[in-house]
Write a protein that holds these residues in place. Structure first.
Motif: not given
Ligand code: FES
Length: 108
Positions: A44, A46-47, A65, A68, A70
């Motif tokens: 991902c 994001h993280e 995901c 979180h 996404s």
């Molecule tokens: S790690 Fe995928 S939305 Fe935060």
């Protein structure tokens, strides 16, 4: 000339479903819908989470995901739902017989 690498057999991917593979050192998710296979980066943006461990919605061509929530379009890697803001890389895919080959990134 574009280089394609054999990364899986078609019947190793659930239909519909997904499978994580390694392509030239990168983790990539293969998503199968019938005879179509899409390849998208699996970490991902994001993280740190693997999208192939999230919920795949074949009707929407989208994966959520697991960390979180996404949502990414598996065809072009775009973000449909935040908190991620950066798209995933996607890759060219070829099917040869029962083999799945992944080629260069499409959205550099
Ligand atoms: S790690 Fe995928 S939305 Fe935060």
């Amino acid at each position: 000339m574009a280089t394609f690498e054999t990364v899986a057999k078609l019947d190793e991917i659930p239909d519909p479903g997904c499978k994580q593979v390694v392509v030239r050192g990168d983790l990539v998710g293969l998503y199968r819908v019938g005879e179509d296979v899409y390849a998208m980066g699996d970490v991902c943006t994001h993280e740190e989470a693997y999208l192939t461990e999230g919920d795949f919605e074949p009707d929407e061509l989208e994966v959520e995901c697991p960390l979180h929530g996404s949502c990414f379009n598996i065809v072009d890697g775009s973000v449909r739902i935040l908190p991620a803001t950066q798209p995933e890389p996607t890759y060219e895919v070829k099917i040869e017989g029962d083999l799945v080959l992944v080629g260069p990134r499409r959205n550099d």
